[in-house]
Design a protein around this motif. Sequence first.
Motif, PDB file in Angstrom:
ATOM      1  N   ILE A 244     -23.515 -25.751  25.949  1.00 44.27           N
ATOM      2  CA  ILE A 244     -22.249 -25.314  25.361  1.00 44.27           C
ATOM      3  C   ILE A 244     -21.119 -25.858  26.210  1.00 44.27           C
ATOM      4  O   ILE A 244     -21.051 -25.591  27.419  1.00 44.27           O
ATOM      5  CB  ILE A 244     -22.176 -23.775  25.284  1.00 44.27           C
ATOM      6  N   ASP A 245     -20.286 -26.653  25.598  1.00 47.65           N
ATOM      7  CA  ASP A 245     -19.191 -27.298  26.323  1.00 47.65           C
ATOM      8  C   ASP A 245     -18.123 -26.254  26.656  1.00 47.65           C
ATOM      9  O   ASP A 245     -17.428 -25.742  25.781  1.00 47.65           O
ATOM     10  CB  ASP A 245     -18.595 -28.420  25.460  1.00 47.65           C
ATOM     11  N   SER A 246     -18.031 -25.930  27.922  1.00 46.05           N
ATOM     12  CA  SER A 246     -17.085 -24.898  28.363  1.00 46.05           C
ATOM     13  C   SER A 246     -15.643 -25.398  28.385  1.00 46.05           C
ATOM     14  O   SER A 246     -14.709 -24.589  28.473  1.00 46.05           O
ATOM     15  CB  SER A 246     -17.470 -24.387  29.754  1.00 46.05           C
ATOM     16  N   SER A 247     -15.465 -26.704  28.307  1.00 45.68           N
ATOM     17  CA  SER A 247     -14.102 -27.231  28.329  1.00 45.68           C
ATOM     18  C   SER A 247     -13.382 -27.055  26.997  1.00 45.68           C
ATOM     19  O   SER A 247     -12.155 -27.159  26.936  1.00 45.68           O
ATOM     20  CB  SER A 247     -14.125 -28.723  28.700  1.00 45.68           C
ATOM     21  N   LEU A 248     -14.116 -26.803  25.920  1.00 40.27           N
ATOM     22  CA  LEU A 248     -13.525 -26.617  24.602  1.00 40.27           C
ATOM     23  C   LEU A 248     -13.274 -25.141  24.331  1.00 40.27           C
ATOM     24  O   LEU A 248     -13.981 -24.262  24.858  1.00 40.27           O
ATOM     25  CB  LEU A 248     -14.437 -27.195  23.513  1.00 40.27           C
ATOM     26  N   GLN A 249     -12.304 -24.877  23.482  1.00 43.49           N
ATOM     27  CA  GLN A 249     -11.975 -23.501  23.125  1.00 43.49           C
ATOM     28  C   GLN A 249     -13.044 -22.945  22.181  1.00 43.49           C
ATOM     29  O   GLN A 249     -13.305 -23.529  21.133  1.00 43.49           O
ATOM     30  CB  GLN A 249     -10.603 -23.451  22.445  1.00 43.49           C
ATOM     31  N   PRO A 250     -13.712 -21.849  22.544  1.00 41.18           N
ATOM     32  CA  PRO A 250     -14.735 -21.297  21.636  1.00 41.18           C
ATOM     33  C   PRO A 250     -14.099 -20.753  20.354  1.00 41.18           C
ATOM     34  O   PRO A 250     -12.971 -20.247  20.363  1.00 41.18           O
ATOM     35  CB  PRO A 250     -15.373 -20.183  22.462  1.00 41.18           C
ATOM     36  N   LEU A 251     -14.841 -20.861  19.266  1.00 46.35           N
ATOM     37  CA  LEU A 251     -14.326 -20.425  17.969  1.00 46.35           C
ATOM     38  C   LEU A 251     -14.447 -18.917  17.759  1.00 46.35           C
ATOM     39  O   LEU A 251     -13.840 -18.385  16.828  1.00 46.35           O
ATOM     40  CB  LEU A 251     -15.051 -21.155  16.832  1.00 46.35           C
ATOM     41  N   ASP A 252     -15.223 -18.240  18.564  1.00 49.79           N
ATOM     42  CA  ASP A 252     -15.323 -16.791  18.436  1.00 49.79           C
ATOM     43  C   ASP A 252     -14.242 -16.101  19.255  1.00 49.79           C
ATOM     44  O   ASP A 252     -14.466 -15.047  19.865  1.00 49.79           O
ATOM     45  CB  ASP A 252     -16.708 -16.307  18.855  1.00 49.79           C
ATOM     46  N   SER A 253     -13.087 -16.700  19.264  1.00 52.46           N
ATOM     47  CA  SER A 253     -11.922 -16.129  19.931  1.00 52.46           C
ATOM     48  C   SER A 253     -10.736 -16.231  18.986  1.00 52.46           C
ATOM     49  O   SER A 253     -10.764 -16.967  17.992  1.00 52.46           O
ATOM     50  CB  SER A 253     -11.613 -16.852  21.246  1.00 52.46           C
ATOM     51  N   LEU A 254      -9.700 -15.505  19.300  1.00 51.66           N
ATOM     52  CA  LEU A 254      -8.535 -15.476  18.419  1.00 51.66           C
ATOM     53  C   LEU A 254      -7.835 -16.829  18.375  1.00 51.66           C
ATOM     54  O   LEU A 254      -7.441 -17.306  17.300  1.00 51.66           O
ATOM     55  CB  LEU A 254      -7.566 -14.386  18.883  1.00 51.66           C
ATOM     56  N   THR A 255      -7.700 -17.476  19.514  1.00 52.95           N
ATOM     57  CA  THR A 255      -7.042 -18.787  19.528  1.00 52.95           C
ATOM     58  C   THR A 255      -7.896 -19.853  18.855  1.00 52.95           C
ATOM     59  O   THR A 255      -7.376 -20.799  18.252  1.00 52.95           O
ATOM     60  CB  THR A 255      -6.751 -19.198  20.971  1.00 52.95           C
ATOM     61  N   GLY A 256      -9.228 -19.711  18.952  1.00 58.23           N
ATOM     62  CA  GLY A 256     -10.099 -20.690  18.304  1.00 58.23           C
ATOM     63  C   GLY A 256     -10.092 -20.580  16.793  1.00 58.23           C
ATOM     64  O   GLY A 256     -10.169 -21.595  16.086  1.00 58.23           O
ATOM     65  N   LEU A 257      -9.987 -19.356  16.276  1.00 53.33           N
ATOM     66  CA  LEU A 257      -9.981 -19.166  14.826  1.00 53.33           C
ATOM     67  C   LEU A 257      -8.624 -19.466  14.208  1.00 53.33           C
ATOM     68  O   LEU A 257      -8.547 -19.730  13.006  1.00 53.33           O
ATOM     69  CB  LEU A 257     -10.398 -17.730  14.485  1.00 53.33           C
ATOM     70  N   LEU A 258      -7.563 -19.406  15.004  1.00 52.73           N
ATOM     71  CA  LEU A 258      -6.231 -19.701  14.468  1.00 52.73           C
ATOM     72  C   LEU A 258      -5.948 -21.200  14.497  1.00 52.73           C
ATOM     73  O   LEU A 258      -4.875 -21.646  14.893  1.00 52.73           O
ATOM     74  CB  LEU A 258      -5.168 -18.933  15.261  1.00 52.73           C
TER      75      LEU A 258
END
Length: 657
Positions: A244-258
Amino acid sequence: MIKMFSPKQNCWFIRKVVMWRAVASIAWSVLLLPVTTAVFVLLSRFRLFHPIQWISECINLLTASSTIFSLVLLCGVVLITGLFNLEFYTLVPSIPCSRMALLGTVLHPRQCVHSLVYCSMGMLVMWCASVTIGGRYSTLGIPCRQSESGEVVTCLNEYHLFLLLAGAFMGYSHSFLGVVQNMYYVSFQPIQQYKYPRFKGCLSMVVKCSVIQSLYSARNFAALYFFFGYVPKTWISSTLHMQIDSSLQPLDSLTGLLDSSLLYHLSISGSFLYFTWYLSVLLFRIYVTEAFSFPVQSTFTEDAEQCLPKVLAETNSLVMKFLALQDLALLSQHSLSRRLEVFSLSQPGGHPHNWNAISRECLSLLSELTQRLVAHQDAVASNGRVKSQSGSSDTRSASSSSSVVSGTEDIADTPRLSVPLRTPGSVFRSSVGGVHSALTAPFTPDVDSPFSSPAIRRLVGQQEPRSPWFGTVQSPHVMRRGPKLWSASTESQSNSSPPASPATVPSPPAADQKPSFLAQWLQNRREQLPEASIQALFADSQAHIWALQGLSHLVAASFSEDQFGVVQTTLPSILSCLVVLLEAVDRHFKLPHASSKPLRTICSMGDSTYKTLRFALRATLKTAIYKITTSFGEHLNAVNISTEHRKRLQQFLEFKE
């Protein structure tokens, strides 16, 4: 020597009509698939400020091998969807009258298999969509560099995974809404249209429903992924040995889904998914409900089974019976030559076999509906318990109508009111192989299921002779009163063991003894829904509407077209049957919740016309009686009917109804 027809010949005729229509709908769905795919490609690669580059990219993508391979997979999805439409369609909607009945339908093994298949197809369509969109959505695994060692490894592409899981979620939503919204219910249009004008008129509705349902599903899935997205992400990465690439914003977060781009591609992919399925459903409905003209009589003996009187008494296919009733209603209004065939006499012998067979089937349907309404009114009047059949004036009037019908030459006996209250699936119990036949099994409540409501068991099953609900209702001083109106029966009714006698019935529990929480919860889930119960009572009324239209127009036309007077012999039984049915319908609309209009639902592909069938039936019934009275006028005074029925018909003659 009379030639007997084998069931194979009849099945061949059914396959010729129904199967070929289903094949035609699937073929058109496949032919329209490249057009919808091209529109999806244009929307997925949309670039407002670079139109020339946008068009050139779309043209190159449409001719790419990956797009052609995706089209092949989508054709397989459309084919499976068409087969499911053919397997699950119903002409009588399944209306759960309680929450437990709805839960039992959703958890039925057949429905679970349906949901699993649609989840798989949803993931497959979303995979094709992600490949078409390209970019960061193209593959599940992407190369990434570890921050510690700097080694290039394969990491999980969460954007691709997000679309795949969204496809599975939308597939299950489609399967679930198919049960809740009766999406597989096929209704016949009151005004007949050719296929192309009807398709053109419904296309905008399909697009609108696809977009709205996609937005709802995208919203719900985003919320679900926000709370539980880490579970499939962690499991899939560990199973496929991906990092899992930790440098990318995860999608199970508010900023990732927006992410506006992510939400846009999710919405248009979902719209493409739903539009593909909804278009297949629409084409299937259009082709199956297309009017079919049956010959009234045949010159050759080999074609006798395909004639209208024979198909009306069809015992194997409900759709053929509906098509025959629809054809009867159409010919009675628009075809003079076919009406004359109905009124003709057989040669040799001079018997009105065509009219007798048609009128017998129509009167049997109307008498069955009358008995069902009277039994329902008796159950409501006795607070959920069926009253004694000998003490009801409605029963006597329905029985008198049946006796009039049975007294006519070549008219079979109509069933008495001794039959129990029936569910919509058993409307054609005597003609379509029972409630649990292959045609109605997926859409009829399973009384043997542990999830079925006791109210359904009471409506479908026969009453025990020793049951307190059989025969005369016991006094409330001897037996406890039953449940409240619209509630399910008590536990003693649902058990298979014989109930105790009135003398041994235990006394009511003390006021301080409250039921347990589990027992109270189950009782609340068993309670019937008033509107759903009324809708289930009239769920099959489209057949009765056609019978009323066909019978009334034929009787009215016989005043000037019946040269042999074949209708005059059955006119008393027809008038008595219509008046008795009108009285039963009038009494039903005086019950609680019967006259209330159902609430409008949001845009969906589920056909909700069955919710207003009771109002259409009442209007058609009055129109049918007016049609006969205005055609015959004062000549009806010479018809041999009862005094009460004559007084009711006089109100129609004076236009007071």
